[in-house]
Design a protein around this motif. Structure first.
Motif: not given
Length: 124
Positions: A32-34, A100-105, A107-110
């Protein structure tokens, strides 16, 4: 599981440009996020750019206006275009990703569970 392999680092003069690449393989459909992070000796890893599945991007203030992040979904490759490089940009650059899980967003801070081995960028 996901494998990430960075390339494109090297030595560049101040004011120059570089393009980093990160090839993803494995279970990439669930990503989901890269993003791109960098780290210098003795310092914490710094998040500098992320992009989510829709193509929305976030860049750190330290690189905004100079760096852009881009993703080629067909080639499963993430890019970091770096312009107007400064000596402070010298670091090991890492590609990272999460689902996607568990963040659902995105962000740089993830916390990113998947990360590559890094590629060195040196600005002289």
């Amino acid at each position: 599981h996901v494998q990430l392999v960075e390339s494109g680092g090297g030595l560049v003069q101040a004011g120059g440009s570089l393009r980093l690449s990160c090839e993803a393989s494995g279970d990439t459909d669930n990503l989901y996020c890269m993003g791109w992070f960098r780290q210098t000796p003795g310092n914490e890893r710094e998040g500098i750019a992320v992009i989510d599945r829709s193509g929305a991007t976030t860049l750190a203030e330290s690189v905004g206006g100079r760096f852009t992040i881009e993703k080629d979904n067909v080639a499963n490759t993430l890019y970091l275009h770096m312009n107007s490089l400064e000596s402070e940009d010298s670091a090991v650059y890492y590609c990272a990703a999460h689902g996607l899980w568990p963040w659902q967003n995105c962000y740089l801070s993830n916390t990113f569970p998947y990360s590559g081995q890094g590629t060195q960028v040196t600005v002289s």
